[in-house]
Structure formats: structure tokens, C-alpha cells
Write a protein that holds these residues in place. Structure first.
Motif, PDB file in Angstrom:
ATOM      1  N   THR A 169       0.746  -1.101   0.142  1.00  0.00           N
ATOM      2  CA  THR A 169      -0.063   0.024   0.211  1.00  0.00           C
ATOM      3  C   THR A 169       0.993   1.283  -0.162  1.00  0.00           C
ATOM      4  O   THR A 169       0.691   2.017  -0.627  1.00  0.00           O
ATOM      5  CB  THR A 169      -0.977  -0.001   1.319  1.00  0.00           C
ATOM      6  N   LYS A 170       1.759   1.247   0.894  1.00  0.00           N
ATOM      7  CA  LYS A 170       2.613   2.380   0.752  1.00  0.00           C
ATOM      8  C   LYS A 170       3.571   2.829  -0.485  1.00  0.00           C
ATOM      9  O   LYS A 170       3.721   3.597  -0.845  1.00  0.00           O
ATOM     10  CB  LYS A 170       3.848   2.249   2.050  1.00  0.00           C
ATOM     11  N   ALA A 171       3.912   1.490  -1.031  1.00  0.00           N
ATOM     12  CA  ALA A 171       4.643   1.573  -2.263  1.00  0.00           C
ATOM     13  C   ALA A 171       3.595   2.231  -3.436  1.00  0.00           C
ATOM     14  O   ALA A 171       4.001   3.020  -4.120  1.00  0.00           O
ATOM     15  CB  ALA A 171       4.895   0.209  -2.795  1.00  0.00           C
ATOM     16  N   TYR A 172       2.503   1.712  -3.451  1.00  0.00           N
ATOM     17  CA  TYR A 172       1.488   2.029  -4.463  1.00  0.00           C
ATOM     18  C   TYR A 172       1.116   3.785  -3.965  1.00  0.00           C
ATOM     19  O   TYR A 172       1.069   4.784  -5.134  1.00  0.00           O
ATOM     20  CB  TYR A 172       0.174   1.677  -4.303  1.00  0.00           C
ATOM     21  N   GLN A 173       1.210   3.982  -2.923  1.00  0.00           N
ATOM     22  CA  GLN A 173       0.731   5.634  -2.559  1.00  0.00           C
ATOM     23  C   GLN A 173       1.845   6.303  -3.094  1.00  0.00           C
ATOM     24  O   GLN A 173       1.548   7.406  -3.235  1.00  0.00           O
ATOM     25  CB  GLN A 173       0.650   5.656  -0.979  1.00  0.00           C
ATOM     26  N   LYS A 174       3.161   5.910  -2.906  1.00  0.00           N
ATOM     27  CA  LYS A 174       4.558   6.631  -3.347  1.00  0.00           C
ATOM     28  C   LYS A 174       4.340   6.715  -4.785  1.00  0.00           C
ATOM     29  O   LYS A 174       4.426   7.851  -5.740  1.00  0.00           O
ATOM     30  CB  LYS A 174       5.612   5.924  -3.169  1.00  0.00           C
ATOM     31  N   SER A 183      -6.100   8.431  -1.506  1.00  0.00           N
ATOM     32  CA  SER A 183      -5.502   7.493  -2.263  1.00  0.00           C
ATOM     33  C   SER A 183      -6.307   7.081  -3.625  1.00  0.00           C
ATOM     34  O   SER A 183      -6.138   6.993  -4.581  1.00  0.00           O
ATOM     35  CB  SER A 183      -5.163   6.438  -1.658  1.00  0.00           C
ATOM     36  N   LYS A 184      -7.675   6.925  -3.152  1.00  0.00           N
ATOM     37  CA  LYS A 184      -8.775   6.547  -4.121  1.00  0.00           C
ATOM     38  C   LYS A 184      -8.770   7.664  -5.138  1.00  0.00           C
ATOM     39  O   LYS A 184      -8.889   7.369  -6.290  1.00  0.00           O
ATOM     40  CB  LYS A 184      -9.979   6.110  -3.546  1.00  0.00           C
ATOM     41  N   ALA A 185      -8.745   8.943  -4.670  1.00  0.00           N
ATOM     42  CA  ALA A 185      -9.116   9.881  -5.684  1.00  0.00           C
ATOM     43  C   ALA A 185      -7.645  10.031  -6.598  1.00  0.00           C
ATOM     44  O   ALA A 185      -8.061  10.573  -7.673  1.00  0.00           O
ATOM     45  CB  ALA A 185      -9.316  11.404  -4.821  1.00  0.00           C
ATOM     46  N   ALA A 186      -6.704   9.563  -6.320  1.00  0.00           N
ATOM     47  CA  ALA A 186      -5.311   9.750  -7.012  1.00  0.00           C
ATOM     48  C   ALA A 186      -5.113   8.681  -8.071  1.00  0.00           C
ATOM     49  O   ALA A 186      -4.113   8.813  -8.729  1.00  0.00           O
ATOM     50  CB  ALA A 186      -4.240   9.895  -6.298  1.00  0.00           C
ATOM     51  N   VAL A 187      -5.945   7.506  -7.935  1.00  0.00           N
ATOM     52  CA  VAL A 187      -5.718   6.362  -8.745  1.00  0.00           C
ATOM     53  C   VAL A 187      -5.857   6.677 -10.488  1.00  0.00           C
ATOM     54  O   VAL A 187      -6.862   7.278 -10.878  1.00  0.00           O
ATOM     55  CB  VAL A 187      -7.043   5.331  -8.514  1.00  0.00           C
ATOM     56  N   LYS A 188      -4.952   6.265 -11.102  1.00  0.00           N
ATOM     57  CA  LYS A 188      -5.122   6.235 -12.622  1.00  0.00           C
ATOM     58  C   LYS A 188      -5.295   4.889 -13.150  1.00  0.00           C
ATOM     59  O   LYS A 188      -4.501   4.011 -12.776  1.00  0.00           O
ATOM     60  CB  LYS A 188      -3.823   6.926 -13.136  1.00  0.00           C
ATOM     61  N   THR A 189      -6.357   4.757 -13.943  1.00  0.00           N
ATOM     62  CA  THR A 189      -6.962   3.403 -14.466  1.00  0.00           C
ATOM     63  C   THR A 189      -5.892   2.623 -15.093  1.00  0.00           C
ATOM     64  O   THR A 189      -5.249   3.269 -15.972  1.00  0.00           O
ATOM     65  CB  THR A 189      -8.078   3.679 -15.187  1.00  0.00           C
ATOM     66  N   LEU A 190      -5.683   1.358 -14.827  1.00  0.00           N
ATOM     67  CA  LEU A 190      -4.370   0.760 -15.442  1.00  0.00           C
ATOM     68  C   LEU A 190      -5.466  -0.159 -16.313  1.00  0.00           C
ATOM     69  O   LEU A 190      -6.470  -0.670 -15.840  1.00  0.00           O
ATOM     70  CB  LEU A 190      -3.672   0.113 -14.389  1.00  0.00           C
ATOM     71  N   LYS A 191      -4.975  -0.597 -17.505  1.00  0.00           N
ATOM     72  CA  LYS A 191      -5.746  -1.502 -18.251  1.00  0.00           C
ATOM     73  C   LYS A 191      -4.700  -2.196 -19.259  1.00  0.00           C
ATOM     74  O   LYS A 191      -3.433  -1.956 -19.211  1.00  0.00           O
ATOM     75  CB  LYS A 191      -6.551  -0.552 -19.222  1.00  0.00           C
ATOM     76  N   SER A 192      -5.228  -3.228 -20.062  1.00  0.00           N
ATOM     77  CA  SER A 192      -4.326  -3.994 -20.921  1.00  0.00           C
ATOM     78  C   SER A 192      -3.326  -2.740 -21.727  1.00  0.00           C
ATOM     79  O   SER A 192      -3.740  -1.958 -22.299  1.00  0.00           O
ATOM     80  CB  SER A 192      -5.253  -4.640 -22.042  1.00  0.00           C
ATOM     81  N   ALA A 229     -17.288  -6.274 -13.714  1.00  0.00           N
ATOM     82  CA  ALA A 229     -16.057  -7.169 -14.324  1.00  0.00           C
ATOM     83  C   ALA A 229     -15.660  -6.567 -15.546  1.00  0.00           C
ATOM     84  O   ALA A 229     -15.861  -7.357 -16.725  1.00  0.00           O
ATOM     85  CB  ALA A 229     -16.483  -8.470 -14.138  1.00  0.00           C
ATOM     86  N   ASP A 230     -14.952  -5.676 -15.656  1.00  0.00           N
ATOM     87  CA  ASP A 230     -14.745  -4.883 -16.945  1.00  0.00           C
ATOM     88  C   ASP A 230     -13.231  -5.010 -17.285  1.00  0.00           C
ATOM     89  O   ASP A 230     -12.553  -4.633 -18.633  1.00  0.00           O
ATOM     90  CB  ASP A 230     -14.966  -3.428 -17.323  1.00  0.00           C
ATOM     91  N   GLY A 231     -12.312  -5.729 -16.253  1.00  0.00           N
ATOM     92  CA  GLY A 231     -11.114  -5.897 -16.439  1.00  0.00           C
ATOM     93  C   GLY A 231     -10.240  -4.641 -16.453  1.00  0.00           C
ATOM     94  O   GLY A 231      -8.982  -4.637 -16.718  1.00  0.00           O
ATOM     95  N   LEU A 232     -10.868  -3.550 -16.207  1.00  0.00           N
ATOM     96  CA  LEU A 232      -9.930  -2.189 -16.081  1.00  0.00           C
ATOM     97  C   LEU A 232      -9.718  -1.807 -14.609  1.00  0.00           C
ATOM     98  O   LEU A 232     -10.646  -1.943 -13.705  1.00  0.00           O
ATOM     99  CB  LEU A 232     -10.970  -1.160 -16.575  1.00  0.00           C
ATOM    100  N   ALA A 233      -8.519  -1.724 -13.857  1.00  0.00           N
ATOM    101  CA  ALA A 233      -8.209  -1.370 -12.690  1.00  0.00           C
ATOM    102  C   ALA A 233      -8.240  -0.047 -12.391  1.00  0.00           C
ATOM    103  O   ALA A 233      -7.200   0.656 -12.310  1.00  0.00           O
ATOM    104  CB  ALA A 233      -6.758  -2.173 -12.381  1.00  0.00           C
ATOM    105  N   GLY A 234      -9.706   0.672 -11.964  1.00  0.00           N
ATOM    106  CA  GLY A 234      -9.598   1.973 -11.660  1.00  0.00           C
ATOM    107  C   GLY A 234      -9.973   2.086 -10.236  1.00  0.00           C
ATOM    108  O   GLY A 234      -9.599   1.116  -9.352  1.00  0.00           O
ATOM    109  N   ALA A 235     -10.417   3.354  -9.752  1.00  0.00           N
ATOM    110  CA  ALA A 235     -10.554   3.551  -8.466  1.00  0.00           C
ATOM    111  C   ALA A 235     -11.175   2.562  -7.522  1.00  0.00           C
ATOM    112  O   ALA A 235     -10.676   2.260  -6.338  1.00  0.00           O
ATOM    113  CB  ALA A 235     -10.987   4.916  -8.192  1.00  0.00           C
ATOM    114  N   ASP A 236     -12.383   2.178  -7.966  1.00  0.00           N
ATOM    115  CA  ASP A 236     -13.153   1.270  -7.076  1.00  0.00           C
ATOM    116  C   ASP A 236     -12.355  -0.184  -6.788  1.00  0.00           C
ATOM    117  O   ASP A 236     -12.303  -0.710  -5.980  1.00  0.00           O
ATOM    118  CB  ASP A 236     -14.541   0.975  -7.566  1.00  0.00           C
ATOM    119  N   THR A 237     -11.886  -0.543  -7.972  1.00  0.00           N
ATOM    120  CA  THR A 237     -11.094  -1.857  -8.038  1.00  0.00           C
ATOM    121  C   THR A 237      -9.793  -1.726  -7.057  1.00  0.00           C
ATOM    122  O   THR A 237      -9.614  -2.550  -6.259  1.00  0.00           O
ATOM    123  CB  THR A 237     -10.665  -2.150  -9.527  1.00  0.00           C
TER     124      THR A 237
END
Length: 280
Positions: free
Chosen positions: A191-196, A210-219, A266-274
Motif C-alpha cells: 500500500t505504501k509503495a502504491y501510494q508513492k 489514495s482512491k482519488a489519485a488512482v489512474k486507471t490501469l488497463k491492458s 467485471a470490465d478488467g479495468l483497474a480503476g479507483a473502485d477496484t
């Protein structure tokens, strides 16, 4: 993969696969009850507890001890779960027996009642998502805690988790003991690493900022954020078929499975909620 990790991952995958539910009428597959699930997990890991007579909560204790388990009940604070180790079998004997497996981070995995709130007569498969599930630790109260201590990698943990821990140490000075066991220290370090990576305060608590700062990861995404995603998915029981920092088809499938287990789209996109669900 050692026997502890094999048995534990089998239970976690069982909980994540809704084609299997709780029912005592088909308790050796496709459905399971609490004891048949735990017994099958260890039998499949190469520990012949079923072959040695384990068939239900009332007949698990001696066969498990005869197959390399130790009774470590006296070392555990049952009220809080302090002292439990990854893969420990929690067993309540008596007329209302129950059993579960400890999977670290104050979590257990177990088979519970079917969709009717009973033990028989349910439909095949998990109709509620909670017939076989992971959940927070609770004291049943447990009569025994059994720990596998004989061979099969019982003290070395899982090699992928160990590599993830080493990567966290090398890249983020996490100070972890690379033991191959996913617990609270590894979760906090990740968690600390991802926050960095996100550029927010690295306090180890994945909250609103932390949730607000998430940038969606995808394929196609790459980098440390993807490596952390893959490592955490694997630790939570969703194998991305590689922890390499590249978001490929295996990661997409693992994200979808994780999202389904948490009631997310289940869209396979790693966004804020995920990501929030993954780190909490």
C-alpha cells in the motif's frame, strides 16, 4: 509452490468460483461443506488427510495430526487470532462443528450455509456469493488450531509472494522478511509503495485521498503500478499468470475475477473502485 500455499490457494479459488456452493448433499464436489472443502484442499495439496480417515469435523483431528499437522492451539489468542499463520486450520468439534482456514491479514476462508440458510436442499453453485467465501477472522469458538509443519515447503511460503516481497524491499525499502507469506506487513508495504507511485502520503492506509489519485490501469499498461497490481492480485488469490509489470491477458482475467468477487463491474479495468477494494 509448497503444500501450504497449494492448499490455501485451492480454498481461495474455490471461494472465488461461484460454480461451487455449500451443500452437504454434494459435499465432495461440485458443492462442499466446511469440512469437505478443507479436507479436499489438503488432499489435493498432497497431504492425504482424507485417505487417512478425515471425513467431517468430528473426524479431522487425528488424521490431520497423523499427516504432519501440529496442534498449536496453546500458542494462539483465539479471541483475536493473534499468533495464527497462513494456512492454519481452525476446527470446532462437537455437535455443531465447523472448520475454516486462516489466509493472513485477519482473513479466513470457509464454506458456510447455502442460499436457504440451511445445510441441504440448495441449488448447485454459490447463489449468494457467500456460501463459500473469504471473510474477517472470528472466534467460532475454535476448539483447535492445526498447523502443517512437516515438509512440502511448510516454512518457506510461496515463491511468487517471496519475490514480490523482495521486489518491495529493493524498490521501496520496505524492510520485509521475504517469507513467502502474505500478511499485514506485506499488505502495508505494498500500500505504501502504491501510494508513492500515486504521489500521496504513504501511510499504508488506502483511504479517500489514495482512491482519488488512482489512474486507471488497463491492458497494455506498464510500470511499477502494474507490478504492484499483479503482486496484490496474486497475494489475494487471483493469479495474473506473471508478476512482471506488464498488463496482459492474464492480468485482465485476474482483475475481472477479483471484480466479480467484490460485486464490481467485471470490465478488467483497474480503476479507483477496484484498487480501493484490492488494498482494503
Amino acid at each position: 509452490m509448497g503444500k501450504i500455499e497449494t492448499a490455501t490457494q485451492w480454498m481461495i479459488h474455490l471461494a472465488n468460483d461461484d460454480t461451487h456452493g455449500y451443500d452437504q448433499e454434494n459435499r465432495w464436489g461440485p458443492d462442499y461443506d466446511c469440512s469437505s472443502a478443507i479436507i479436499t484442499a489438503w488432499q489435493n495439496a498432497g497431504v492425504p488427510v482424507k485417505s487417512n480417515g478425515a471425513g467431517a469435523t468430528g473426524t479431522m483431528y487425528k488424521p490431520f495430526l497423523n499427516c504432519g499437522f501440529s496442534d498449536v492451539t496453546s500458542k494462539i489468542t483465539l479471541s483475536s487470532g493473534k499468533g495464527l499463520a497462513y494456512g492454519d486450520v481452525l476446527l470446532r468439534t462437537g455437535s455443531s462443528g465447523h472448520t475454516a482456514m486462516f489466509i493472513g491479514n485477519s482473513q479466513i476462508v470457509h464454506a458456510s450455509k447455502n442460499e436457504n440458510g440451511t445445510t441441504t436442499g440448495g441449488k448447485t453453485g454459490d447463489q449468494t456469493g457467500k456460501e463459500i467465501c473469504t471473510r474477517s477472522y472470528y472466534n467460532s469458538p475454535w476448539t483447535y488450531v492445526l498447523r502443517y509443519t512437516e515438509g512440502g515447503g511448510g516454512t518457506t511460503g510461496d515463491s511468487t509472494i517471496r519475490s514480490f516481497q523482495t521486489w518491495l524491499n529493493n524498490n521501496y525499502s520496505s524492510g520485509l522478511t521475504p517469507d513467502g507469506i502474505y500478511g499485514s506487513n506485506t499488505k502495508t508495504a505494498a500500500t505504501k509503495a502504491y501510494q508513492k507511485v500515486l504521489g500521496v502520503t504513504a501511510d499504508g492506509i488506502f483511504g479517500a485521498n489514495s482512491k482519488a489519485a488512482v489512474k486507471t490501469l488497463k491492458s497494455g499498461s506498464t510500470g511499477n503500478a502494474v507490478y504492484l497490481l499483479q503482486g496484490m492480485l496474486y497475494c489475494r488469490g487471483f493469479n495474473p499468470n506473471g508478476v512482471d509489470g506488464t498488463f496482459g491477458s492474464g492480468t485482465t482475467a485476474a482483475v475481472k475475477s477479483f471484480q466479480s468477487s467484490k460485486g464490481l463491474t467485471a470490465d478488467g479495468l483497474a480503476g479507483a473502485d477496484t484498487m480501493y477494494a484490492l488494498y482494503n
